[in-house]
Motif scaffolding. Structure first.
Motif, PDB file in Angstrom:
ATOM      1  N   ARG A 123     -25.693   0.794  26.185  1.00  0.00           N
ATOM      2  CA  ARG A 123     -25.477   0.380  27.733  1.00  0.00           C
ATOM      3  C   ARG A 123     -24.771  -1.005  27.538  1.00  0.00           C
ATOM      4  O   ARG A 123     -25.240  -1.771  26.564  1.00  0.00           O
ATOM      5  N   TRP A 124     -23.875  -1.303  28.433  1.00  0.00           N
ATOM      6  CA  TRP A 124     -23.299  -2.399  28.536  1.00  0.00           C
ATOM      7  C   TRP A 124     -22.900  -2.772  29.910  1.00  0.00           C
ATOM      8  O   TRP A 124     -22.754  -2.053  30.815  1.00  0.00           O
ATOM      9  N   GLU A 125     -22.310  -3.900  30.140  1.00  0.00           N
ATOM     10  CA  GLU A 125     -21.683  -4.658  31.332  1.00  0.00           C
ATOM     11  C   GLU A 125     -20.329  -4.758  31.142  1.00  0.00           C
ATOM     12  O   GLU A 125     -19.978  -5.726  30.332  1.00  0.00           O
ATOM     13  N   THR A 126     -19.487  -4.490  32.067  1.00  0.00           N
ATOM     14  CA  THR A 126     -18.137  -4.748  32.186  1.00  0.00           C
ATOM     15  C   THR A 126     -17.793  -5.163  33.688  1.00  0.00           C
ATOM     16  O   THR A 126     -17.904  -4.540  34.653  1.00  0.00           O
ATOM     17  N   ASP A 127     -17.130  -6.233  33.737  1.00  0.00           N
ATOM     18  CA  ASP A 127     -16.920  -6.808  35.098  1.00  0.00           C
ATOM     19  C   ASP A 127     -18.023  -6.740  36.236  1.00  0.00           C
ATOM     20  O   ASP A 127     -17.650  -6.168  37.455  1.00  0.00           O
TER      21      ASP A 127
ATOM     22  N   LYS B 200     -22.398  -1.953  35.504  1.00  0.00           N
ATOM     23  CA  LYS B 200     -23.292  -1.503  34.380  1.00  0.00           C
ATOM     24  C   LYS B 200     -22.808  -0.074  34.103  1.00  0.00           C
ATOM     25  O   LYS B 200     -22.145   0.578  34.879  1.00  0.00           O
ATOM     26  N   ARG B 201     -22.511   0.183  32.702  1.00  0.00           N
ATOM     27  CA  ARG B 201     -22.110   1.212  32.094  1.00  0.00           C
ATOM     28  C   ARG B 201     -23.125   1.749  30.896  1.00  0.00           C
ATOM     29  O   ARG B 201     -23.628   0.904  30.457  1.00  0.00           O
ATOM     30  N   SER B 202     -22.927   2.981  30.933  1.00  0.00           N
ATOM     31  CA  SER B 202     -23.672   3.421  29.684  1.00  0.00           C
ATOM     32  C   SER B 202     -23.123   4.870  29.129  1.00  0.00           C
ATOM     33  O   SER B 202     -21.896   5.434  29.750  1.00  0.00           O
ATOM     34  N   LYS B 203     -23.200   5.505  27.790  1.00  0.00           N
ATOM     35  CA  LYS B 203     -22.772   6.241  27.462  1.00  0.00           C
ATOM     36  C   LYS B 203     -23.777   6.842  26.226  1.00  0.00           C
ATOM     37  O   LYS B 203     -24.395   6.197  25.552  1.00  0.00           O
ATOM     38  N   LEU B 204     -23.782   8.287  26.181  1.00  0.00           N
ATOM     39  CA  LEU B 204     -24.562   8.694  25.450  1.00  0.00           C
ATOM     40  C   LEU B 204     -23.659   9.412  24.036  1.00  0.00           C
ATOM     41  O   LEU B 204     -22.714   9.970  24.307  1.00  0.00           O
ATOM     42  N   ARG B 205     -24.345   9.203  22.806  1.00  0.00           N
ATOM     43  CA  ARG B 205     -23.412   9.545  21.754  1.00  0.00           C
ATOM     44  C   ARG B 205     -24.513   9.988  20.838  1.00  0.00           C
ATOM     45  O   ARG B 205     -25.638  10.027  20.726  1.00  0.00           O
TER      46      ARG B 205
END
Length: 164
Positions: free
Chosen positions: A85-89, A92-97
């Motif tokens: 999870r991170w925040e850009t501009d 909130k964004r997230s990515k499953l890996r």
């Protein structure tokens, strides 16, 4: 309540592996594998749907993969899911890996990459078998000098001294 986080995937690499090292000296590589799902549609046609999965390889797995695998190489990955999870501009964004814990290279050896075996062959070669017997004829050695016993159809299979 108990929890269990385990993933097993078999697919093909979508691009060549780029190996990098973090400041501590540990190898790391981020790869994507394509896992195909084949299903029948309502009108009876077969359709393939690829699922692209991001995988992080660490340590020796990353080094071995970058040395022996290339785009299109079949591979089995076992690991665990991790949600980044991170925040850009302000968004909130997230990515499953998948964090790889075990990796198995699949298919035969041809050149430096592990390309899939030919369509008519279901044999899987190991490096030991190929280095000992190769694909052509080899000289006859006694059974005690062999690195591995042949499993069928190959040179040396007709040897009557096989202990099984």
């Amino acid at each position: 309540m108990a929890s269990f986080n385990r993933v097993i995937l078999v697919g093909n690499l979508t691009r060549d592996i780029e190996l990098r090292y973090i400041p501590s000296g540990q190898a790391v590589s981020d790869v994507t594998i394509a896992v195909n799902d084949r299903r029948k549609t309502a009108n009876g046609d077969w359709v393939e749907e690829p699922c692209f999965v991001d995988v992080t390889l660490w340590g020796r797995n990353a080094e071995v993969a970058s040395e022996y695998l290339s785009k299109g190489s079949p591979v089995l990955i076992e690991g665990r899911l991790k949600l980044d999870r991170w925040e850009t501009d302000g968004q909130k964004r997230s990515k499953l890996r998948v964090i790889c814990e075990k990796m198995q290279m699949l298919g035969g050896r041809s050149g430096s990459g592990g390309s899939p075996p030919s369509s008519g062959s279901s044999r899987q070669h190991t490096a030991e078998y190929e280095s000992s017997y190769g694909s052509g004829e080899h000289e006859q050695r006694d059974a005690g000098a062999r690195d591995a016993q042949p499993t069928g159809g190959g040179a040396g299979y007709e040897d009557p001294n096989i202990p099984f």
